[in-house]
Write a protein that holds these residues in place. Structure first.
Motif, PDB file in Angstrom:
ATOM      1  N   ASP A 160       0.854  -1.186   0.000  1.00 55.55           N
ATOM      2  CA  ASP A 160       0.000   0.000   0.000  1.00 55.55           C
ATOM      3  C   ASP A 160       0.891   1.238   0.000  1.00 55.55           C
ATOM      4  OD1 ASP A 160       0.956   0.283   2.625  1.00 55.55           O
ATOM      5  OD2 ASP A 160      -0.861  -0.555   3.522  1.00 55.55           O
ATOM      6  N   VAL A 161       0.270   2.427  -0.089  1.00 57.86           N
ATOM      7  CA  VAL A 161       1.058   3.654  -0.245  1.00 57.86           C
ATOM      8  C   VAL A 161       1.854   3.981   1.017  1.00 57.86           C
ATOM      9  CG1 VAL A 161      -0.456   4.616  -2.008  1.00 57.86           C
ATOM     10  CG2 VAL A 161      -0.939   5.086   0.399  1.00 57.86           C
ATOM     11  N   ASP A 162       1.321   3.665   2.179  1.00 55.62           N
ATOM     12  CA  ASP A 162       2.091   3.913   3.404  1.00 55.62           C
ATOM     13  C   ASP A 162       3.326   3.024   3.463  1.00 55.62           C
ATOM     14  OD1 ASP A 162       0.779   5.984   5.106  1.00 55.62           O
ATOM     15  OD2 ASP A 162      -0.949   4.652   4.872  1.00 55.62           O
ATOM     16  N   GLY A 163       3.176   1.776   3.013  1.00 58.49           N
ATOM     17  CA  GLY A 163       4.334   0.893   2.956  1.00 58.49           C
ATOM     18  C   GLY A 163       5.367   1.381   1.960  1.00 58.49           C
ATOM     19  N   TRP A 167      -4.629   5.434  -6.561  1.00 58.39           N
ATOM     20  CA  TRP A 167      -3.566   5.242  -5.571  1.00 58.39           C
ATOM     21  C   TRP A 167      -2.667   6.469  -5.480  1.00 58.39           C
ATOM     22  CZ3 TRP A 167       1.790   5.006  -6.380  1.00 58.39           C
ATOM     23  CH2 TRP A 167       2.192   5.027  -7.731  1.00 58.39           C
ATOM     24  N   LEU A 168      -2.575   7.243  -6.583  1.00 55.68           N
ATOM     25  CA  LEU A 168      -1.766   8.458  -6.540  1.00 55.68           C
ATOM     26  C   LEU A 168      -2.417   9.501  -5.634  1.00 55.68           C
ATOM     27  CD1 LEU A 168      -0.752   8.708 -10.301  1.00 55.68           C
ATOM     28  CD2 LEU A 168       0.764   8.205  -8.378  1.00 55.68           C
ATOM     29  N   HIS A 169      -3.751   9.585  -5.684  1.00 54.02           N
ATOM     30  CA  HIS A 169      -4.451  10.474  -4.738  1.00 54.02           C
ATOM     31  C   HIS A 169      -4.194  10.019  -3.300  1.00 54.02           C
ATOM     32  CE1 HIS A 169      -6.853  13.064  -7.427  1.00 54.02           C
ATOM     33  NE2 HIS A 169      -6.899  12.016  -8.239  1.00 54.02           N
ATOM     34  N   ALA A 225      -1.554  10.803   1.812  1.00 49.41           N
ATOM     35  CA  ALA A 225      -0.703  10.266   2.884  1.00 49.41           C
ATOM     36  C   ALA A 225       0.486  11.182   3.137  1.00 49.41           C
ATOM     37  CB  ALA A 225      -0.230   8.860   2.508  1.00 49.41           C
ATOM     38  N   ILE A 226       1.052  11.750   2.084  1.00 52.33           N
ATOM     39  CA  ILE A 226       2.177  12.674   2.260  1.00 52.33           C
ATOM     40  C   ILE A 226       1.737  13.916   3.008  1.00 52.33           C
ATOM     41  CG2 ILE A 226       3.791  14.168   1.009  1.00 52.33           C
ATOM     42  CD1 ILE A 226       3.796  12.026  -1.229  1.00 52.33           C
TER      43      ILE A 226
END
Length: 514
Positions: free
Chosen positions: A285-288, A315-317, A322-323
């Motif tokens: 996932d994006v956090d990983g 997933w880019l959103h 997340a950033i």
């Protein structure tokens, strides 16, 4: 001449003719026996109907099919109709690499009515030579990485692994890149002494198999990361999620190309197929992904980003959100966008032809998305995908890219003739083979000069386009300088097709904020 001499010459000639006659008769007998063998072999096999129905003669069908690839290229295809690269594109690269005259006469052979093609808008008052300036420097990882990377280069060498490329090819790329002042991406195959031999800047790519930085379980090793980062030449680290030739599938290196040296560099067995997983087992996932990027940057101290082919964009959103939640220091220092129209790697045709978005869609999508989230200054954009001529490099800069990578263009500079043998260890020019007999045709010193010439002439001609558009350097090109041919064959402003966005404007409207 006396009679004895004539008799001697006549006897010698007769003897020679008799020998030739015997050799010819022997060869004829062998040929007949061979044809009989082929006939019996063809009529008794059941795998190929053409050979069974037309023994011996049917074999020519497969030979002609193979030879057709080469005959079409040299005799039948027009200058601008071949794929993946036409003769006009290859010819420009060859001329640029050889540093010979690249001008053409009597008008362009490029039609100006093909939907999707681009044209640049010349300015009535172009930039004069005295006012032109070199491309400005861009710093990657500023304020986050302990050792940020600053370069003015706009055109660099894309990831092509040692293993996929031969020793002399990698050596030539390293030497040429150093002279041109551009970086060389290692590809996922690890860092070899040949990458370092020329003294160029290096971007180390970490693929899903972690070649060169893997532990015994095939996972990322911090100790090996530190060892790679200890090389001053290694300036950045790139985590590869996917590549243009095969989105969703790992890299493939046939066992015949896994020599002892390549096996040592990668940390794999000799002579066995080297197949990477289709994803990183450490995260999903994006956090990983952000955690992995932070880990690599903290261990190495150097800018770290990721490479991928863009498909779905949800997933880019999630990534940008997340950033924002975690803080800008958690962001990747760069995103390398690969186009989904193939590359130098071998891949299933179903993936190469149909999977992922082409760069003309994915590049503006990513640039605009990170701009909407206010991350454009934090995250640098690299892109790749058939950008081997000045017009396409200038287009990518106008669309918002900070850097352009190219692989196959530099392969042409090395002497590649588009023989389509990259995955067979039979490359006739020595670029993608580990056959010593074929490698000897590639002189690293000569080809290094061609790599330099190609990069140098590319920068010059991209600058020429920028100056014609009225800006002093290429990184000032914008979408307003470009028009795209519409469905009716008429150019329309690129800024209308893909308008530039304001930071957070879309996000605010999405959230109902006014």
């Amino acid at each position: 001449m006396d009679l004895d001499a004539v008799t001697t010459i006549k006897a010698f000639a007769v003897g020679v003719l008799q020998i030739f006659a015997l050799v010819f008769a022997f060869a004829l007998v062998i040929l007949v026996l061979y044809v009989v063998y082929l006939y019996l072999s063809d009529i008794s096999q059941t795998k190929q109907a053409v050979r069974r129905n037309f023994p011996v003669l049917g074999r020519f069908r497969y030979q002609f099919e193979h030879l057709g690839e080469f005959f079409r290229q040299y005799f039948f295809a027009l200058d601008r109709e071949e794929m993946p690269f036409n003769r006009a594109q290859r010819s420009w690269v060859y001329r640029a690499a050889k540093n010979v005259d690249s001008t053409v006469a009597f008008g362009s052979t490029r039609p100006l009515n093909q939907p999707g093609d681009i044209v640049f808008l010349n300015h009535p008052f172009p930039t004069l030579a005295k006012n032109a300036v070199p491309p400005r420097e861009v710093t990657v990882g500023e304020g986050v990485a302990r050792l940020p990377y600053t370069t003015s280069s706009i055109f660099n060498i894309s990831g092509m692994s040692f293993g996929a490329l031969s020793v002399p090819a990698v050596t030539a790329l390293s030497r040429g890149a150093a002279k041109a002042g551009i970086w060389l991406n290692t590809g996922e195959g690890g860092l070899s002494t040949h990458h370092l031999s020329g003294g160029c800047d290096i971007v180390f790519q970490i693929g899903t198999a972690k070649y060169g930085v893997r532990d015994e379980e095939g996972l990322l090793s911090d100790e090996k990361l530190k060892a790679v980062a200890a090389h001053d030449q290694v300036k950045m680290f790139e985590l590869k999620l996917s590549q243009g030739a095969k989105p969703g599938k790992g890299g493939i290196l046939p066992g015949v190309k896994v020599t002892p040296e390549i096996a040592h560099v990668r940390g794999i067995p000799v002579g066995m197929d080297s197949i990477s997983p289709n994803g990183h087992p450490e995260f999903n996932d994006v956090d990983g992904l952000l955690d992995m990027i932070i880990r690599i940057r903290e261990v190495t101290g150097k800018p770290t980003g990721f490479k991928c082919v863009i498909g779905s964009s949800d997933w880019l959103h999630d990534l940008c959100a997340a950033i924002q939640r975690r803080g800008p220091e958690s962001a990747p220092d760069f995103i390398n966008i690969d186009s989904a129209d193939g590359g130098s790697g071998a891949a299933p045709q179903s993936l190469m032809d149909y999977m992922g978005l082409p760069l003309n869609r994915s590049l503006p999508l990513v640039v605009d998305l990170i701009s909407q989230y206010g991350l454009r200054e934090r995250i640098k954009i690299i892109c790749a995908g058939k950008l081997l001529t000045p017009s396409m490099v200038a287009w990518a800069l106008a669309m918002g890219a900070d850097f352009i990578n190219c692989g196959r263009g530099f392969m042409f500079a090395l002497g590649c003739i588009q023989a389509m043998q990259c995955n067979k260890n039979t490359c006739p020019t020595g670029v993608t083979t580990h056959n010593p007999d074929l490698q000897q045709g590639l002189d690293p010193m000569d080809k290094a000069e061609r790599v330099y010439n190609y990069a140098h002439n590319m920068a010059y001609e991209v600058g020429t386009i920028a100056h014609s558009c009225g800006v002093p350097e290429p990184r000032l090109l914008r979408r307003a300088h470009v028009e795209v041919i519409g469905e009716r064959g008429v150019p329309v402003p690129m800024s209308d097709v893909v308008p530039e966005v304001q930071p957070k404007s879309v996000i605010a409207s999405d959230r109902g904020v006014k």
